[in-house]
Design a protein around this motif. Structure first.
Motif, short mmCIF file in Angstrom:
data_model
loop_
_atom_site.label_atom_id
_atom_site.label_comp_id
_atom_site.label_asym_id
_atom_site.label_seq_id
_atom_site.Cartn_x
_atom_site.Cartn_y
_atom_site.Cartn_z
N TYR A 102 0.88 -1.14 0.02
CA TYR A 102 0.04 -0.40 0.47
C TYR A 102 0.63 0.94 -0.04
O TYR A 102 1.08 2.18 -1.18
N GLN A 103 1.64 1.06 1.08
CA GLN A 103 2.72 2.48 0.87
C GLN A 103 4.08 2.54 -0.49
O GLN A 103 4.47 3.46 -1.16
N ALA A 104 3.77 1.79 -0.90
CA ALA A 104 4.29 1.45 -1.83
C ALA A 104 3.72 2.16 -3.31
O ALA A 104 4.47 2.78 -4.11
N GLU A 105 2.81 1.80 -3.60
CA GLU A 105 1.85 2.04 -4.55
C GLU A 105 1.31 3.97 -4.15
O GLU A 105 -0.22 4.23 -4.76
N GLY A 106 1.75 4.74 -3.34
CA GLY A 106 1.72 5.41 -3.01
C GLY A 106 0.31 5.34 -1.42
O GLY A 106 0.27 7.17 -1.35
N GLY A 107 0.28 4.66 -0.77
CA GLY A 107 -0.71 5.01 0.23
C GLY A 107 0.17 5.59 1.51
O GLY A 107 1.30 5.80 1.42
N PHE A 108 -0.49 6.26 2.67
CA PHE A 108 0.00 7.61 3.03
C PHE A 108 0.47 8.20 2.63
O PHE A 108 1.11 9.00 3.70
N ALA A 109 0.83 9.04 1.58
CA ALA A 109 1.63 9.73 0.56
C ALA A 109 0.24 11.01 1.47
O ALA A 109 0.90 12.16 1.63
N ALA A 110 -0.27 10.89 1.41
CA ALA A 110 -1.50 11.90 1.57
C ALA A 110 -1.66 12.29 2.75
O ALA A 110 -2.17 13.61 3.19
N LEU A 111 -1.67 11.72 4.01
CA LEU A 111 -0.93 11.61 5.05
C LEU A 111 -0.37 12.64 5.23
O LEU A 111 -0.11 13.93 6.25
#
Lengths: 421, 829, 132
Positions: free
Chosen positions: A20-29
Motif C-alpha cells: 500500500y505504501q509502495a503504491e503511494g499509500g499514506f502519501a496523502a497523510l
C-alpha cells in the motif's frame, strides 16, 4: 476504468502495508499533516463535493465544519462500519481488500476536525474486515501514523476498533454512539446534533467507511480531480455499487457516479440472468423505494435518484426479475425492519409489525381493499418516527404503493398471490 | 429569550425551552404520553407532534425540539390530528381494553386521549400480549401488557431516585420495560414509577380495586413523617384515606414522594387506632367516656397546679401542629406553672434549640431546601441524610446529576449517596465528627482561607484558641482519615464559591447535637458561607414539625427539666404527673430499661396517642388523638417553611384532635375561654413568636411561607473528643431505616411490607469473622442490655461498625443505648 | 230529553258485551312487554357473576342506590365482593344496564317488590344473581 478505492486491490488477498505504501499509500497523510492546515484539509474535502456514502449523502466537508473548534475538551470521530442494510456489502469488500485507505482517511479526517480519539464501529459479522483493520491500525501505529505527535506535526490521535454487539439500529449514528458508550442502542433526539453534542456529550463526527476511505485520494490528487471522476457534472467522485439479485454477475464494483441504472446492469453485471426479464430493483439498499424499467435511464447519483423518487442510499442494488411478487418482496424487507426496530417510539414499534401484518395478509390472499389505504397512511405517518429507521422501512412500501398498486389489488381481488400457482 | 408564534399566538420563552414548554406558557395544550416535566425529554410516544412552517410541514415532536427565533408552530392541523389518532390506534393495538378492571381508568392518559381524539373504534386489530404480571411484591403490581413504552418509570428511577430498577428489554414489538434479569421487582419501593405511569401498567397494590379515581375526593395537606415537609394529596372515599395522589405541580418536590409518604398513609385508618379513651382500673386499661377520662386528667392537673406545677411534666412529639404545641406549652407554662416540657429525648433538637440559637442568634437553619440545587459543593454529614429525609435525597441526586454539584459525604458508613456520580465519601470513625470539622476549621484558619467578613464576627479569637489542639495530623488517627484528606476537604469547602452543609437530626443520632451543629456553623461562618444563596447549613429536623416545636419553644427554659431530667424525676418521685403527648419514649428514647422503670414509677401517667403504644400501655389514662389527616393547623419543616395542614376526614371513632383535647384542658386549667379555632391560636403565635411576626394563617397559601431568619452570629467553640473504642467490641450506630420515620411508620402497611423488623447491618469482613449470613440472629450486648437482631450483611459498613435502625418495639435497640453517640457492644451469633 | 238517556244506556249496555280490559290481578297476570324495567338481575357466566366491579353503575346511577365493593380473587382478578341495590331509592331508569361494559346486569319483568321491612329492600348480590 480508473479505480480509486479499489486501486490497491490484490486478487484473492488483502493488500499489505508495504504494498500500500509502495503504491503511494499514506502519501496523502504526509502531505496533509505536513503541508496543509486542518482547515485546508477540510476545505479540500468541501471543494471535492464528497458526499456521505452511508446512505444520506450529506456533504462530508460541511459535516466536519459543524464541529466547534474553539471548545476545549475532546472531539471524536467515528467510522460507521455497521453495514447492516440488506443488499449492501461494499464496506466489507473494501475492508477485506484494503483496510489502509480507511485508516489513512480517518487520520486525515481526525486532523481536519481536531479529534484526539477516533473509533471504528464495525459490524459483528465482519470478522475478516475486523482482523484486517486491527492489523492495519497496529501497523499504522508502529509506523508513527497514530499516537502522539504524528509525523512531527504536533497532531495526536488514537484509533480504536469496536466490534458491535449487532443490531441494525446501531447503524443509526446516535444509536451507534449510545452503543459505543455501553448503553442500549436507542437513537437520541436531534437536535442537538452529534457535531455539537455526540459521544459522551462531546462534538462528534460520524462518517461511513467509504466516505473516509475517499479522503486520502482527494488530498493527494486535489478536489478538482475527484470531482472530475464522476460521469456527470452534478456528481463528484466514484461510488462502490454492490449488485445482487437476478443478474449475470453479482459484483461489487467501483463506478463513476452518474452512470445510468441500465449501464450498470448491462455493463459490469453483464445483463440479466438467462431468460429473466428486469422488473424492478432496489437502487440503494433495503430502505429505498423501488425502481422499475422506466428508471433504466436514471443516472445513479444522489440528486438524480432522489428526483426519480428513490434514494441512492448505499448503492446496494438488488434486482428483481419479471416473476417476482413485489408484495412478497416488500413483506420480506418489512419483516427485517419490524424485527430490527428498537422499540423506542410508537410508530416504529407498533406500526412496522402492523405493516408486516397487513402485507402478510395480502400475500396470503386475505387482504381487503381498505388495506391499501391503511398502508398509505402508514407510509405517511411512520415518517414522523423518532429516527430514520421507520421512514426508511417505509421506502419500499411507498414504492410498492406508487408503482405496483395494481399488483396489490390483484392479490386482493383474486384472494391469492397471482405469482403462486 | 426567543420569540416564536404558536397557533397565531406570540410567545417569548427562554432559549433552552422546548416547543412544548413554549406552548404551555402560551396556554396551548399539546397532548403528551411520555413527557414529564421533571424528566429529560424522551420523544418516544409521538403524541406531541406539531408542524413547524420552517421545516416544510414536517411533523416534529414538541417535547424534544428546542425553540428557535421566529419559529411558526401549528399544534392542531387536521393532518396532525390524524397523526395523533394513528398513534393512539397503534398503541391500542396491543393495549388491552380492560378499563373496567384497570385501576388507572379515570386517571389514564391513554384513556383520556382516546376519548379526546374520538378513537371510538380501532381500524387495526392484532393479538394482545400475554406477559406475566408481577404480583411478587406487596406494593407495586406490574402488568407489562398495559405498558405503552413511555419509559417514564425507568427514567424517574434513574434520573431522580437514582436506583435504576427498570430498563428496556428486547427490541421491536417485543420491547418491554423489565427489571434486572426480568425477575420480580426489588427496589426501594418509593413508588415514583407508579406515580408517573400514564396507564395502568404500574399500580399501587394497597389501593388496588379500592375505589375508582372519580369517586375520590382530594385534600391537599403536608406529609406527617419526616421534616422535609413534602406536600401530599390524599384520596378520600367514605371518610377513609385510601391513597395518596400524585400531583406533579405540588411543592418544591413536584409531587415526588418516598416510600413512607406514598405508602405509609394506612396508619390513618388502621384497625389499631384508639377509638375511645382508656382508664386503668384494677391494673387494666378499660374503655371509658371522654368525660370520665378528661375529668381524671383535669383533677390530676389541678392538683399539680395547686402544688406549684413542678410535679407535672410533659413529653411531647414534634409531630403535633404548631398550634397544638403552642397550646400545650401554654397549658404547662401558664396554666400549670410548670417549665418541665421537652421533646425528642432532649437531644434531637439540641442542634437547633441550643447550637444554632447560640451560634446564629436564631434556632433554625440559615438555609432553605432550594439551596441544595443552587450550591456548588454539598457537604453531607452522614450518608443517612438520604434515609432520614428521602425526598431531600432526591434533591441531592438531582443537584449532583443535573447541576453538577460536587458531593462530599462525611459519614461513619457509606450509603446510597456515596454511589452518586463523582461523589466522594469520607468514612470516619464513629463519633469523631466534631473532631473532624474542628480540624477542617483549623486548616481553613491555618491556610488563611478565612473569609474577610469573618473577622467582624465576635468570638473569632476564642475559636482560634480553641482549635489549637485540632491539627489535622493530630486528629487524623482518631478520625480514621488521613490528614491529607481532611486538608483537601477543608480547602475544597473553603474555596467553593457556594457550599452547603446538610446535617440530619433524629432520635437515632445522639451525636448530632449542639457541638456538631456549632462546629459546622463555625466552618460556614469562617468561610463566609452563611446568608448567601446556595450556602449555609441545612439542619434537618427529624419529624414533620421538628422545626415548629423549636419555634414554639417546646424545650425547657427557666430552670425547667429536660427530657432526661423529667424521666429521672419520674424515677425519683419528684415528677408525679407525666403527660406524654404522642411520644413513645419506651421505644425511641435511649436506655429502654431506665425509661420503663421511670414510667412504671410515676404516680400518674397520661398518654395521648393514636395507638396503644408501648408507652401508652403503661398509662393510667389514655386519650385517643387524631392523625394529621383529621386536623387543621400548620407544620414548620426543614428550611423554616410554614405550611398548612388540612383536615381530610372526620376523626376516627371517638378520637379527638390534640388541639381539641389540649384546648379544653388549657381552658379548664387556666380558667379561661378556650380558643375559637386554630386560626385564633396562629394569630396569637404570630404575635408572640418573633419569627412568625406578620404571618397570617390565611396568608400561608398553598406553598406556605418561609419565615425570615435574622440574628447576630458568633463563633462558639465546639468541644469534640476522640471516642474511645473498647477492645473486642463493635461500635453500634443507631439511625433511621429508609422506609421508616420515628415509631409511627410501623402502623403504615407500606413501610412494614418493605421493612418489617429491626436488623443489624454489618460488613462482610465482620460477618465472615462472626460466621453469620443474612437473616441469622445476632446477639448484641451492651452495658445496659441485650437484644437479638437479624443480621444484614452489606458492603457499605466499615469493619467493626454495626448499624441498627431504632424504630421497632420488639428487640428495640434502645435497650442497648444510653444516649452516647456510639454504643460499644459485644456481638455473638 | 229521552234521547240522551237512551244513548247513555246504549253505551252502558254495549260495554256489557265487549271484552273486559280490567285485569283481575293477582289472579290474572299482566302481559309484560319487552323492554320493561323491573327488578335487576346480575347475569351469570361460567357459574360466576359477570360483574367485574367497574363501578360504572354506581357512578351513573341518578338515585345513588347502588353500592359496589370490589374484591381481588385468587387469580388477582376483580370481582364484586359486594353488590347492593336499595330498591326504595331505585327509580328503575335502567342507566345501570346501559352503562355496564360487560353486560353483567339486566332488568327483569319482576315488579312485585313489596316487603315487610325497610332493610329487606336492600337487595344483595346473592338475591340479585339471575336465577337459572
Amino acid at each position: 476504468m480508473e479505480q480509486v478505492l479499489f486501486r490497491h486491490n490484490k486478487p484473492g488477498r488483502p493488500v499489505t502495508f508495504a504494498e500500500y505504501q509502495a503504491e503511494g499509500g499514506f502519501a496523502a497523510l504526509k502531505k496533509g499533516l505536513k503541508e496543509l492546515s486542518p482547515l485546508e484539509v477540510q476545505q479540500a474535502v468541501i471543494d471535492s463535493g464528497l458526499r456521505g456514502r452511508g446512505g444520506a449523502g450529506f456533504p462530508t466537508g460541511k459535516k466536519w465544519s459543524f464541529v466547534p473548534r474553539d471548545l476545549p475538551g475532546p472531539r471524536y470521530l467515528i467510522c460507521n462500519c455497521d453495514e447492516m442494510e440488506p443488499g449492501t456489502y461494499k464496506d466489507r469488500v473494501l475492508l477485506e481488500a484494503n483496510p489502509y485507505s480507511l485508516v489513512e482517511g480517518m487520520i486525515l479526517a481526525g486532523y481536519a476536525i481536531g479529534c484526539e480519539h477516533a473509533f471504528i464501529f464495525i459490524r459483528r459479522g465482519y470478522e475478516t474486515a475486523a482482523m484486517n483493520l486491527r492489523r492495519a491500525i497496529g501497523e499504522a501505529r508502529e509506523a508513527g501514523f497514530l499516537g502522539r505527535n504524528i509525523l512531527g506535526s504536533g497532531f495526536s490521535m488514537e484509533l480504536d476498533l469496536h466490534v458491535s454487539a449487532g443490531r441494525y439500529i446501531c447503524g443509526e449514528e446516535t444509536a451507534l454512539m449510545n452503543a459505543l458508550e455501553g448503553k442500549r442502542a436507542n437513537p437520541r433526539s436531534k437536535p442537538p446534533f452529534p457535531a455539537v453534542k455526540g459521544l459522551w456529550g462531546r462534538p462528534t463526527v460520524v462518517n461511513n467507511v467509504e466516505t473516509l476511505a475517499n479522503v486520502p485520494s482527494i488530498i493527494t490528487n486535489g478536489p478538482a480531480w475527484f470531482k472530475g471522476l464522476a460521469g456527470i457534472p452534478e456528481a463528484a467522485g466514484m461510488k462502490l455499487f454492490c449488485i445482487s439479485g437476478h443478474v449475470r454477475n453479482t459484483v461489487c464494483v467501483e463506478l463513476p457516479l452518474g452512470m445510468t441504472l441500465g449501464e450498470i446492469i448491462d455493463g459490469p453485471c453483464g445483463g440479466m440472468l438467462q431468460g429473466k426479464k428486469f422488473k424492478a430493483c432496489i437502487p440503494g439498499g433495503a430502505s429505498t423505494p423501488f425502481f422499475t424499467a422506466e428508471h433504466w435511464g436514471v443516472p445513479m447519483d444522489f440528486d438524480a435518484v432522489a428526483k426519480a423518487g428513490s434514494r441512492l442510499g448505499t448503492g446496494g442494488i438488488v434486482v428483481f426479475p419479471e416473476n417476482t411478487c413485489m408484495v412478497a418482496a416488500t413483506l420480506n424487507l418489512t419483516t427485517f425492519f419490524a424485527r430490527e426496530s428498537c422499540g423506542w417510539c410508537t410508530p416504529c414499534r407498533e406500526g412496522l409489525p402492523y405493516v408486516r401484518e397487513i402485507l402478510t395478509r395480502i400475500e396470503a390472499g386475505g387482504g381487503e381493499t381498505e388495506d391499501v389505504e391503511i398502508l398509505r397512511e402508514h407510509v405517511k405517518y411512520l415518517n414522523y418516527a423518532f429516527c430514520a429507521l421507520a421512514p426508511g422501512a417505509m421506502g419500499p412500501v411507498e414504492g410498492l404503493l406508487r408503482l405496483f398498486e395494481d399488483e396489490i389489488r390483484e392479490h386482493v381481488v383474486k384472494k391469492r398471490c397471482p405469482f403462486k400457482n | 429569550m426567543v420569540n416564536l408564534t404558536i397557533d397565531d399566538k406570540q410567545v417569548t420563552v427562554p432559549k433552552d425551552a422546548t416547543i412544548y414548554d413554549a406552548a404551555k406558557a402560551a396556554g396551548i395544550r399539546i397532548p403528551i404520553l411520555c413527557h414529564d416535566k421533571k424528566l429529560h425529554p424522551f420523544g418516544g410516544c409521538r403524541m406531541c407532534l406539531v408542524e413547524v412552517e420552517q421545516m416544510k410541514g414536517r411533523q416534529i415532536p414538541a417535547c424534544t425540539t428546542p425553540v428557535t427565533e421566529g419559529m411558526i408552530v401549528r399544534t392542531s392541523t387536521p393532518d396532525i390530528i390524524q397523526a395523533r389518532k394513528m398513534v393512539l390506534e397503534l398503541l391500542l393495538l396491543k393495549h388491552p381494553i380492560d378499563c373496567p378492571v384497570c385501576d388507572a381508568a379515570g386517571d389514564c392518559d391513554l384513556q383520556n386521549l382516546t376519548y379526546e381524539y374520538k378513537v371510538n373504534a380501532n381500524r387495526f386489530t392484532d393479538e394482545k400480549f400475554q406477559h406475566k404480571i408481577d404480583y411478587e411484591n406487596p406494593l407495586i403490581e406490574r402488568d407489562m401488557n398495559r405498558c405503552i413504552h413511555c419509559g417514564k418509570c425507568a427514567r424517574i428511577c434513574d434520573e431522580i431516585v437514582s436506583y435504576g430498577a427498570y430498563s428496556f428489554l428486547n427490541r421491536g414489538l417485543e420491547a418491554k420495560i423489565g427489571t434486572e434479569f426480568d425477575g420480580p421487582l426489588n427496589c426501594e419501593f418509593c413508588g415514583s414509577c407508579v406515580s408517573v405511569c400514564p396507564v395502568g401498567a404500574l399500580l399501587s397494590r394497597p389501593f388496588k380495586f379500592k375505589a375508582r379515581w372519580w369517586a375520590l375526593s382530594k385534600t391537599k395537606t403536608v406529609c406527617s413523617y419526616c421534616g422535609t415537609g413534602c406536600q401530599l394529596t390524599l384520596g378520600i372515599k367514605d371518610g377513609k384515606v385510601l391513597t395518596t395522589i400524585y400531583d406533579e405541580n405540588q411543592g418544591f418536590h413536584n409531587g415526588q414522594l418516598c416510600t413512607r409518604g406514598r405508602w405509609g398513609y394506612q396508619f390513618v385508618n388502621s384497625d389499631k387506632r384508639l377509638t375511645t379513651p382508656l382508664i386503668r382500673k384494677n391494673g387494666k386499661l378499660v374503655q371509658a367516656s371522654w368525660e370520665e377520662a378528661l375529668s381524671a386528667v383535669k383533677e390530676r392537673l389541678f392538683s399539680a397546679k395547686t402544688a406549684g406545677g413542678e410535679s407535672a411534666a410533659c413529653l411531647v412529639t414534634p409531630r403535633l401542629t404548631n398550634e397544638e404545641l403552642f397550646v400545650l406549652k401554654k397549658l404547662f407554662n401558664v396554666a400549670l406553672g410548670s417549665q418541665n416540657i421537652d421533646h425528642s429525648a432532649g437531644y434531637a433538637h439540641n442542634a437547633l434549640s441550643a447550637g444554632a440559637l447560640e451560634s446564629l442568634g436564631y434556632a433554625a437553619s440559615p438555609s432553605t431546601i432550594a439551596d441544595i440545587q443552587k450550591t456548588n459543593l454539598l457537604l453531607v454529614v452522614k450518608s443517612d441524610a438520604y434515609e432520614t429525609h428521602p425526598v431531600l435525597g432526591f434533591e441531592i441526586n438531582l443537584g449532583v446529576k443535573r447541576k453538577g454539584v460536587d458531593l462530599r459525604v462525611v459519614s461513619d458508613k457509606r450509603g446510597k449517596l456515596s454511589r452518586l456520580p463523582d461523589a466522594t465519601t469520607y468514612v470516619h470513625k464513629p463519633g469523631s465528627e466534631v473532631l473532624l470539622f474542628n480540624a477542617m476549621a483549623r486548616v481553613i484558619i491555618g491556610e488563611n482561607l478565612v473569609d474577610a467578613g469573618a473577622s467582624s464576627i465576635s468570638g473569632l479569637a476564642e475559636l482560634k484558641n480553641s482549635l489549637q489542639g485540632y491539627a489535622p495530623e493530630k486528629v487524623a488517627e482518631a478520625c480514621g482519615m488521613s490528614a491529607d484528606e481532611i486538608i483537601v476537604l477543608a480547602r475544597d469547602y473553603a474555596k467553593a464559591e457556594k457550599a452547603l452543609i446538610m446535617l440530619p437530626l433524629g432520635l437515632g443520632y445522639p451525636g448530632h447535637g449542639k457541638d456538631l451543629a456549632q462546629a459546622l456553623i463555625n466552618l460556614a461562618l469562617l468561610t463566609g458561607k452563611i446568608g448567601k444563596e446556595g450556602c449555609g447549613v441545612l439542619i434537618m429536623g427529624e419529624k414533620n414539625n421538628s422545626q415548629g416545636a423549636v419555634d414554639m419553644g417546646v424545650y425547657p427554659a427557666k430552670g425547667g427539666k429536660d427530657a432526661v431530667a423529667i424521666l429521672d424525676g419520674c424515677a425519683a418521685g419528684t415528677v408525679k404527673t407525666l403527660y406524654v403527648v404522642g411520644e413513645n419514649p419506651v421505644v425511641s428514647y435511649p436506655n429502654r430499661k431506665a425509661v420503663e422503670a421511670a414510667l412504671d414509677k410515676v404516680e400518674f401517667l397520661i398518654v395521648q396517642d393514636l395507638f396503644l403504644t408501648e408507652t401508652a400501655e403503661k398509662a393510667h389514662v389514655v386519650l385517643p388523638a387524631c392523625s394529621f389527616a383529621e386536623k387543621d393547623g400548620t407544620f414548620t419543616s426543614v428550611g423554616k417553611v410554614i405550611q398548612r395542614v388540612n383536615r381530610a376526614i372526620a376523626p376516627v371513632g371517638l378520637s379527638r384532635s390534640d388541639f381539641e383535647i389540649l384546648n379544653a384542658l388549657y381552658a379548664a386549667c387556666a380558667n379561661t375561654q378556650p380558643y375559637a379555632d386554630v386560626a385564633a391560636v396562629f394569630a396569637e403565635i404570630s404575635e408572640n413568636v418573633p419569627a412568625y411576626k406578620g404571618i397570617s394563617y390565611a396568608g400561608l397559601g398553598e406553598n406556605g411561607v418561609i419565615w425570615p431568619a435574622g440574628g447576630t452570629p458568633r463563633f462558639v467553640p465546639a468541644e469534640g473528643g476522640a471516642v474511645q473504642g473498647e477492645s473486642g467490641k463493635y461500635a453500634l450506630l443507631t439511625g433511621s431505616a429508609l422506609n421508616h420515620c420515628g415509631t409511627l411508620s410501623r402502623f403504615g402497611e407500606g413501610p412494614m411490607y418493605v421493612c418489617p423488623a429491626g436488623y443489624a447491618e454489618l460488613s462482610y469482613t465482620d460477618a465472615s469473622a462472626l460466621k453469620v449470613k443474612n437473616d441469622d440472629l445476632l446477639t448484641l450486648k451492651s452495658a445496659s442490655g441485650e437484644v437479638r437482631l437479624k443480621a444484614k450483611v452489606s458492603a457499605r459498613m466499615p469493619q467493626g461498625v454495626i448499624f441498627a435502625p431504632y424504630h421497632f418495639g420488639e428487640e428495640s435497640v434502645n435497650t442497648l443505648t444510653t444516649g452516647a453517640p456510639v454504643t460499644w457492644v459485644n456481638v455473638s451469633k | 230529553m229521552i234521547m240522551p238517556l237512551l244513548q247513555g244506556l246504549k253505551i252502558t249496555f254495549s260495554h256489557m258485551f265487549k271484552k273486559t280490559i280490567t285485569l283481575q290481578y293477582p289472579h290474572e297476570r299482566p302481559n309484560i312487554p319487552p323492554g320493561f324495567r323491573g327488578l335487576h338481575a346480575l347475569n351469570v357466566s361460567h357459574d360466576k357473576a359477570k360483574c367485574v366491579a367497574c363501578y360504572l353503575c354506581p357512578t351513573v346511577c341518578p338515585a345513588k342506590c347502588i353500592t359496589v365493593e370490589a374484591g381481588e380473587d385468587a387469580n388477582h382478578d376483580k370481582y364484586a365482593a359486594k353488590y347492593e341495590i336499595d330498591m326504595l331509592r331505585c327509580i328503575f331508569c335502567g342507566y345501570c344496564v346501559e352503562a355496564c361494559p360487560v353486560d353483567a346486569i339486566r332488568m327483569t319483568d319482576t315488579f312485585e317488590l313489596a316487603n315487610m321491612k325497610r332493610a329487606d329492600f336492600v337487595f344483595t348480590k346473592e338475591t340479585l344473581l339471575e336465577k337459572k
